[in-house]
Write an enzyme that holds these catalytic residues in place. Sequence first.
Site, short mmCIF file in Angstrom:
data_model
loop_
_atom_site.label_atom_id
_atom_site.label_comp_id
_atom_site.label_asym_id
_atom_site.label_seq_id
_atom_site.Cartn_x
_atom_site.Cartn_y
_atom_site.Cartn_z
N ASP A 1 -9.14 8.42 -6.22
CA ASP A 1 -10.43 8.44 -6.90
C ASP A 1 -10.59 9.67 -7.79
O ASP A 1 -11.24 9.61 -8.83
CB ASP A 1 -11.57 8.43 -5.85
CG ASP A 1 -11.36 7.40 -4.76
OD1 ASP A 1 -10.39 6.62 -4.84
OD2 ASP A 1 -12.17 7.38 -3.82
N TYR B 1 0.86 -1.19 0.00
CA TYR B 1 0.00 0.00 0.00
C TYR B 1 0.90 1.24 0.00
O TYR B 1 1.52 1.57 1.00
CB TYR B 1 -0.90 -0.05 1.24
CG TYR B 1 -1.81 1.15 1.46
CD1 TYR B 1 -2.07 2.08 0.48
CD2 TYR B 1 -2.43 1.33 2.70
CE1 TYR B 1 -2.91 3.16 0.71
CE2 TYR B 1 -3.27 2.40 2.94
CZ TYR B 1 -3.49 3.33 1.94
OH TYR B 1 -4.31 4.41 2.18
N SER C 1 -11.85 5.57 -0.94
CA SER C 1 -12.82 5.84 0.12
C SER C 1 -14.15 6.32 -0.46
O SER C 1 -15.20 6.06 0.11
CB SER C 1 -12.27 6.88 1.09
OG SER C 1 -12.14 8.14 0.45
N GLY D 1 -5.37 4.31 -6.41
CA GLY D 1 -5.86 4.74 -5.11
C GLY D 1 -6.22 6.22 -5.00
O GLY D 1 -6.38 6.72 -3.88
N LYS E 1 -1.43 -1.17 -4.07
CA LYS E 1 -2.47 -0.14 -3.99
C LYS E 1 -1.73 1.17 -4.06
O LYS E 1 -0.98 1.55 -3.15
CB LYS E 1 -3.25 -0.27 -2.68
CG LYS E 1 -4.05 0.98 -2.30
CD LYS E 1 -5.07 0.68 -1.24
CE LYS E 1 -5.64 1.90 -0.51
NZ LYS E 1 -5.87 3.10 -1.30
#
Lengths: 307, 307, 307, 307
Positions: B198, B141, B215, B196, B171
């Site tokens: 958006d 990540y 998210s 990751g 990610k």
Amino acid sequence: MINKIEGLVAAPFSPMKENGELNVSAIPAYYNFLKKNGVAGAFINGSTGEGVSQTNAERKLQAEVWAEQIKKDDSPMKLINLVGGTSYQECIDLALHSQSIGVDAIAILAPFYFKPGTAKALAEFCAKVAAAVPEMPVYFYHIPVLTGCNVSMYDFLQEADGLIPNLAGIKYTHEDFMDFLSCLSFRDGKYDMLWGRDENLLSALVLGARGGVGSTFNYAAPLYHKLIKAYNEGRVVEARQLQQLSIDMIRLLGKYGGIATGKAYMRYVGLECGEFRLPVKNMTAEAYKAFEADVRALNMEELFSKF
Amino acid sequence: MINKIEGLVAAPFSPMKENGELNVSAIPAYYNFLKKNGVAGAFINGSTGEGVSQTNAERKLQAEVWAEQIKKDDSPMKLINLVGGTSYQECIDLALHSQSIGVDAIAILAPFYFKPGTAKALAEFCAKVAAAVPEMPVYFYHIPVLTGCNVSMYDFLQEADGLIPNLAGIKYTHEDFMDFLSCLSFRDGKYDMLWGRDENLLSALVLGARGGVGSTFNYAAPLYHKLIKAYNEGRVVEARQLQQLSIDMIRLLGKYGGIATGKAYMRYVGLECGEFRLPVKNMTAEAYKAFEADVRALNMEELFSKF
Amino acid sequence: MINKIEGLVAAPFSPMKENGELNVSAIPAYYNFLKKNGVAGAFINGSTGEGVSQTNAERKLQAEVWAEQIKKDDSPMKLINLVGGTSYQECIDLALHSQSIGVDAIAILAPFYFKPGTAKALAEFCAKVAAAVPEMPVYFYHIPVLTGCNVSMYDFLQEADGLIPNLAGIKYTHEDFMDFLSCLSFRDGKYDMLWGRDENLLSALVLGARGGVGSTFNYAAPLYHKLIKAYNEGRVVEARQLQQLSIDMIRLLGKYGGIATGKAYMRYVGLECGEFRLPVKNMTAEAYKAFEADVRALNMEELFSKF
Amino acid sequence: MINKIEGLVAAPFSPMKENGELNVSAIPAYYNFLKKNGVAGAFINGSTGEGVSQTNAERKLQAEVWAEQIKKDDSPMKLINLVGGTSYQECIDLALHSQSIGVDAIAILAPFYFKPGTAKALAEFCAKVAAAVPEMPVYFYHIPVLTGCNVSMYDFLQEADGLIPNLAGIKYTHEDFMDFLSCLSFRDGKYDMLWGRDENLLSALVLGARGGVGSTFNYAAPLYHKLIKAYNEGRVVEARQLQQLSIDMIRLLGKYGGIATGKAYMRYVGLECGEFRLPVKNMTAEAYKAFEADVRALNMEELFSKF
């Protein structure tokens, strides 16, 4: 509240076995070593002690063994345990444990994943932890280069004063002397300001710092005792020369890869502490030889701590 | 190895009670909500999920409840659990637990106190954790804005490839599209590169990204489904307009104080998740009203997830 | 106002003699080279052109010779001259000179010693310069990695719109695609948004960018023409492969020391431009040989510009 | 070579007319003001003097008027002229002019657009300029917060020593006391190290600094004279109190918007210098009133410079 600390507080390394496990059996000797070298306190599980690279169980175990040594010896040495982390609940758990085993004071870090953006947010986080141990002195450990939280400590004190009745002071590991002096002056010197940059201790002493917390006090306590004495007795040229020697010694940390070089210095002075854990990089055996030669060339054998 | 993930992976918020305790009883409804909105996976205990602000026991508990939901439903939804932290031993403990409860994959963060300075050091840290669960797919990540570890992922893959046989992908929460495309191209697309950010998903889709972790997929999945469909069917002007709408929506996070605004969006769409823990700052009730008005003004009700 | 620019705008290198003097006699051949390779414009005295490393007299001289070439040839190529600096009076002096010699548009940098801290302060500085040449189109050149001014361009447009009637657009050399798309969308696409990061041009095209300004268009225009064509015709996989090739080519800049490597590429394609001035570091003759081998290994000869 | 400078070197503001033009007619009074307040030197066209916001013609004009004042008065005051910029040719032009009019020393900045990445590259840039005026003492002006060039000065001295025979020293405007002391110690104190952070002068004095260059010496010279005297005579508590007062005074710069507040202090002490040029933001008339009240509340009237 704790009395203000004078003199050198060492930030002990966490002794490790060859297999990377914590080696608490080395702590009694470590304690005696610090005591013999006139160290006034131990700040455990901090950056030097790799607190964040340990499990909470290991952090507790270390605290227990250190506390036991000091108690057994009825020592005046102060024990400060860093309970900082990113979860306030885990911080509280460590704080309560510290209290239960007789640690003198705890220290809290700024949370270092989600970073408080204001002095108020930082003070609120610290207050949450400090409130769990209202009888214990609490230090804030300011080290923005590692936490990424750059809040001014003068602003922090303005928020924390009152909100955290058991706030004892700050371990100040940053180069903002304007901020540091402002904290020393805050409310007529109410807070215990412990200087955390060994390489410019002299510039903090002149501002009124009485003590420091550092990693190099582990292995070069005599150098700093001498520096402080020279400064206090007005021999400032000598104090500068000693500060320059401390810098030359510290410059080798940069040359040999950073924080893990501290454990190489410990080996040099005779107290094997093993290696740092990942992600910190350790020196190779070959590099150690070159390091050893560089240390000898500093020509300061009598200023290293005696084992 | 895991198959590459296509579509939207939501990073769930951690539901909290009013008193700040973890509210796992809200997870079944949360799972159904994501499923209903066509979400392909859940990335739990991440930044959005405040993994670092929870105790390890809480992180385990959340993982258990999520795993149970997915299993019970025989769902195709993938469950990825972030086990990252600063102690590799605690990471391993969480990884073993994940394995024991049937989590699909784990994810590891760069340690964020002592930051690996090289791709090699980072790969070695990850390898240590990944080796404990050799049968599990492992994602790295990458979120340098929070970890402070700025190693290029192309360099990381060169070090990790071979060293971490169970490395599934990354990610990628960063804006370096040169690095991201290089990772997509690495060894003929061997690794699963999950976007990751958006707010610029479209710029990643054109490079070949097939999925994202985010998210805002929690509360605006229809918007992104429509964006991806428009892009795939060659309606790029429409895709841009939808991306701009996503940006307008995300800009409100900045306006209302950051990450905690995500939970305000959840309240808006009907799934109360409580507040973020300290040190994250939450919106006041008054600010929520202004926020609500701003959200309505976006005029995108049909693009929010349906409860 | 200027019409929006489509296609590739090269940012020419400043040709230097062996003794470090400006070699304007090389400009006619340079102009023909760009023209032959289908370049739509020249952005002179920018970062690639080392504008800040030249005297104002040299910047004027270069502008004159470029303007003369374009005029003489009745070329559709657009000439944009960077007049940016830290003194608005010197910027105005250069702007007036640009106007007097028939330059198509000027560009302004954020002042890079005292950095504007707000979009308003930045817009006011730019307005002061732009007002001196009210008939000329003005571009803002956004390159925070060099200027240190990190103001969002979406905020800038909100301040500048109206305040700077002759603002034509932005040369956007930064990786914030959220901000970039917001600028493209601003007032229905009023402003000409020229993408300035060649290594991720594809990610900008998908957002609606129609043109770019870059240093690698000097020597690899065919690569980017092919990339744009592939994208426009729906062959996105091919476009990605070409973007990856552009990245491989650009990665050699990092390997061989940075911006000066661009002049090594120029030598490689046959147009000797001499060296960069101090403080930029140039490649040694030995390094050039290794570089040449690396370039050959890219196996993209037909994608370099033809001399 | 220049003798080392002892005491306070003020960095004069550039006096401006209401219309923003340079007001050199104010310089004679400015000179007398500094002389009357015991200032040992003037460092003109620096950050405080907005050198970078002026044209080269203006910088030369200011230097001429200052040089004339000092010469006419046969004053022991030293005149240092900052000739730094991003073009070494323009720096040389300014340096030669400085020499021709009898300026005592020049100072060079790190180029601040293309930033030297190594001490060697920085030393080579400085050497190029310094070689043009081999009989003049040259200072390097280290202010990484504005130039973005973070090279250690200890490394710089190692590269520059020998390469720049007329290097006199460094104006050190940075908080790295480890680096600063190392420079003071370099080759037995060969170089003149002028401290550039008025807010922590005391921490530099204890390391051996004998002089400083600062903006607040323009309007609060008595404060610093008293501080230095107290330190030199062993009254360190008093010195600390005065340093704290200097900090309280400097903190108002932050409160009222930064560097332009310095000109508000000048107005306060009676020497009107006009406003800063864009992009620096100036105080409104209303803010000035609040500022004035805050200054009075410092209760230090007798420590400001006397007009």
